[in-house]
Design a protein around this motif. Structure first.
Motif, PDB file in Angstrom:
ATOM      1  N   ILE A 137       1.311  29.978  48.975  1.00  0.00           N
ATOM      2  CA  ILE A 137       1.907  29.195  47.896  1.00  0.00           C
ATOM      3  C   ILE A 137       1.641  27.727  48.211  1.00  0.00           C
ATOM      4  N   VAL A 138       0.968  27.049  47.301  1.00  0.00           N
ATOM      5  CA  VAL A 138       0.621  25.638  47.490  1.00  0.00           C
ATOM      6  C   VAL A 138       1.383  24.818  46.448  1.00  0.00           C
ATOM      7  N   PRO A 139       2.152  23.821  46.885  1.00  0.00           N
ATOM      8  CA  PRO A 139       2.905  23.009  45.921  1.00  0.00           C
ATOM      9  C   PRO A 139       1.982  22.248  44.971  1.00  0.00           C
ATOM     10  N   ASP A 140       2.530  21.878  43.825  1.00  0.00           N
ATOM     11  CA  ASP A 140       1.776  21.087  42.843  1.00  0.00           C
ATOM     12  C   ASP A 140       1.985  19.593  43.041  1.00  0.00           C
ATOM     13  N   ASP A 141       3.152  19.219  43.559  1.00  0.00           N
ATOM     14  CA  ASP A 141       3.529  17.805  43.630  1.00  0.00           C
ATOM     15  C   ASP A 141       3.024  17.151  44.915  1.00  0.00           C
ATOM     16  N   GLU A 142       2.883  15.843  44.856  1.00  0.00           N
ATOM     17  CA  GLU A 142       2.340  15.085  45.989  1.00  0.00           C
ATOM     18  C   GLU A 142       3.196  15.246  47.242  1.00  0.00           C
ATOM     19  N   ALA A 143       4.505  15.117  47.095  1.00  0.00           N
ATOM     20  CA  ALA A 143       5.376  15.204  48.276  1.00  0.00           C
ATOM     21  C   ALA A 143       5.287  16.581  48.921  1.00  0.00           C
ATOM     22  N   GLY A 144       5.254  17.629  48.106  1.00  0.00           N
ATOM     23  CA  GLY A 144       5.121  18.972  48.655  1.00  0.00           C
ATOM     24  C   GLY A 144       3.804  19.166  49.377  1.00  0.00           C
ATOM     25  N   LEU A 145       2.724  18.667  48.785  1.00  0.00           N
ATOM     26  CA  LEU A 145       1.413  18.762  49.431  1.00  0.00           C
ATOM     27  C   LEU A 145       1.411  18.006  50.757  1.00  0.00           C
ATOM     28  N   LEU A 146       2.050  16.854  50.772  1.00  0.00           N
ATOM     29  CA  LEU A 146       2.104  16.072  52.012  1.00  0.00           C
ATOM     30  C   LEU A 146       2.947  16.774  53.074  1.00  0.00           C
ATOM     31  N   GLY A 147       3.996  17.464  52.661  1.00  0.00           N
ATOM     32  CA  GLY A 147       4.790  18.233  53.616  1.00  0.00           C
ATOM     33  C   GLY A 147       3.988  19.357  54.232  1.00  0.00           C
ATOM     34  N   LEU A 148       3.160  19.982  53.417  1.00  0.00           N
ATOM     35  CA  LEU A 148       2.284  21.035  53.910  1.00  0.00           C
ATOM     36  C   LEU A 148       1.275  20.463  54.906  1.00  0.00           C
ATOM     37  N   VAL A 149       0.684  19.320  54.560  1.00  0.00           N
ATOM     38  CA  VAL A 149      -0.261  18.654  55.459  1.00  0.00           C
ATOM     39  C   VAL A 149       0.438  18.231  56.753  1.00  0.00           C
ATOM     40  N   TYR A 150       1.670  17.744  56.639  1.00  0.00           N
ATOM     41  CA  TYR A 150       2.443  17.348  57.822  1.00  0.00           C
ATOM     42  C   TYR A 150       2.561  18.510  58.813  1.00  0.00           C
ATOM     43  N   ALA A 151       2.920  19.689  58.305  1.00  0.00           N
ATOM     44  CA  ALA A 151       3.090  20.842  59.188  1.00  0.00           C
ATOM     45  C   ALA A 151       1.773  21.263  59.821  1.00  0.00           C
ATOM     46  N   ILE A 152       0.706  21.269  59.029  1.00  0.00           N
ATOM     47  CA  ILE A 152      -0.579  21.757  59.529  1.00  0.00           C
ATOM     48  C   ILE A 152      -1.241  20.749  60.467  1.00  0.00           C
ATOM     49  N   GLU A 153      -1.332  19.501  60.020  1.00  0.00           N
ATOM     50  CA  GLU A 153      -2.000  18.494  60.853  1.00  0.00           C
ATOM     51  C   GLU A 153      -1.176  18.152  62.090  1.00  0.00           C
ATOM     52  N   GLY A 154       0.136  18.266  61.994  1.00  0.00           N
ATOM     53  CA  GLY A 154       0.975  18.048  63.176  1.00  0.00           C
ATOM     54  C   GLY A 154       0.695  19.070  64.265  1.00  0.00           C
ATOM     55  N   SER A 155       0.300  20.277  63.838  1.00  0.00           N
ATOM     56  CA  SER A 155       0.013  21.315  64.834  1.00  0.00           C
ATOM     57  C   SER A 155      -1.211  20.978  65.676  1.00  0.00           C
ATOM     58  N   ALA A 156      -2.082  20.114  65.149  1.00  0.00           N
ATOM     59  CA  ALA A 156      -3.272  19.724  65.922  1.00  0.00           C
ATOM     60  C   ALA A 156      -2.893  18.911  67.155  1.00  0.00           C
ATOM     61  N   LEU A 157      -1.754  18.222  67.094  1.00  0.00           N
ATOM     62  CA  LEU A 157      -1.293  17.473  68.270  1.00  0.00           C
ATOM     63  C   LEU A 157      -0.976  18.437  69.411  1.00  0.00           C
ATOM     64  N   GLY A 158      -0.246  19.505  69.083  1.00  0.00           N
ATOM     65  CA  GLY A 158       0.057  20.519  70.094  1.00  0.00           C
ATOM     66  C   GLY A 158      -1.167  21.313  70.496  1.00  0.00           C
ATOM     67  N   GLY A 159      -2.161  21.350  69.605  1.00  0.00           N
ATOM     68  CA  GLY A 159      -3.387  22.078  69.905  1.00  0.00           C
ATOM     69  C   GLY A 159      -4.124  21.529  71.106  1.00  0.00           C
ATOM     70  N   GLN A 160      -3.929  20.235  71.386  1.00  0.00           N
ATOM     71  CA  GLN A 160      -4.558  19.641  72.571  1.00  0.00           C
ATOM     72  C   GLN A 160      -4.057  20.319  73.842  1.00  0.00           C
ATOM     73  N   ILE A 161      -2.766  20.572  73.885  1.00  0.00           N
ATOM     74  CA  ILE A 161      -2.151  21.209  75.061  1.00  0.00           C
ATOM     75  C   ILE A 161      -2.607  22.660  75.175  1.00  0.00           C
ATOM     76  N   VAL A 162      -2.609  23.364  74.028  1.00  0.00           N
ATOM     77  CA  VAL A 162      -3.030  24.770  74.035  1.00  0.00           C
ATOM     78  C   VAL A 162      -4.486  24.883  74.482  1.00  0.00           C
ATOM     79  N   ALA A 163      -5.351  24.015  73.971  1.00  0.00           N
ATOM     80  CA  ALA A 163      -6.771  24.076  74.335  1.00  0.00           C
ATOM     81  C   ALA A 163      -6.973  23.855  75.831  1.00  0.00           C
ATOM     82  N   ARG A 164      -6.277  22.871  76.394  1.00  0.00           N
ATOM     83  CA  ARG A 164      -6.394  22.627  77.852  1.00  0.00           C
ATOM     84  C   ARG A 164      -5.946  23.850  78.635  1.00  0.00           C
TER      85      ARG A 164
END
Length: 198
Positions: free
Chosen positions: A96-123
């Motif tokens: 389910i993908v939101p239509d509104d800008e704020a919802g889309l940004l919240g989705l991006v926040y969750a996904i792109e934020g996971s890349a920060l933790g991905g550095q630790i997992v990759a190491r």
């Protein structure tokens, strides 16, 4: 609202579902001391199913708002890694993908934020599985390259959208939706075969 305030509020509103996701077996295995290649393949299969179902709609909707650059595509990276590991691609998981800008940004926040933790997992994966396993980790390598600068762009877009009062509610709901979808996918795959050798 100050940046530290809105980030703290977003983390607070999404913290429970985020921790529930991290505790699911396919994902918690990535940071286990005895992690194995099959654990990586299992997690990557779930990630690929999720992103393959999400990306076509998400990228299109972000593009209509001139926000496409905030999300970095992932499904092709996971497809390459699964091929290197010798596994077939799963069916896309409906999202389910939101239509509104704020919802889309919240989705991006969750996904792109996971890349920060991905550095630790990759190491961790490289230290446990060896340098030769790096060819199977393009998902992490590509997304952790320049992650700090990209994260600052995401934060700037979030901050700008917060000028509208309901934005924080929509952002946190969409971010929680990401975590809930991945939890549901993990639960479905715990009772059904998810990994298929090529």
């Amino acid at each position: 609202m100050e940046e530290t305030d809105f980030l703290a509020e977003l983390r607070q509103r999404t913290g429970v579902s985020h921790r529930q996701l991290e505790a699911r077996v396919p994902f918690v295995r990535l940071t286990a001391d005895d992690v194995a290649a099959v654990d990586v393949a299992h997690a990557f299969t779930l990630f690929h199913a999720f992103y393959a179902g999400l990306e076509p709609v998400l990228v299109s909707r972000l593009g209509m708002l001139s926000l496409a650059g905030l999300y970095r595509r992932r499904s092709h990276l996971l497809a390459d890694d699964l091929a290197t590991l010798g596994y077939s691609l799963p069916q896309p998981w409906p999202s389910i993908v939101p239509d509104d800008e704020a919802g889309l940004l919240g989705l991006v926040y969750a996904i792109e934020g996971s890349a920060l933790g991905g550095q630790i997992v990759a190491r961790h994966l490289r230290s446990r599985l060896g340098a030769e396993f790096s060819d199977s980790l393009t998902f992490y390598s590509a997304l952790t390259n320049g992650v700090g600068a990209h994260w600052q762009r995401v934060l700037a877009a979030l901050r700008q959208a917060l000028g509208r009062e309901p934005a924080l509610d929509a952002m946190s709901a969409a971010a929680n939706g990401v975590f809930a979808s991945l939890i549901s996918l993990a639960e479905t795959c715990s009772s059904e075969p998810c990994l298929t050798l090529r």
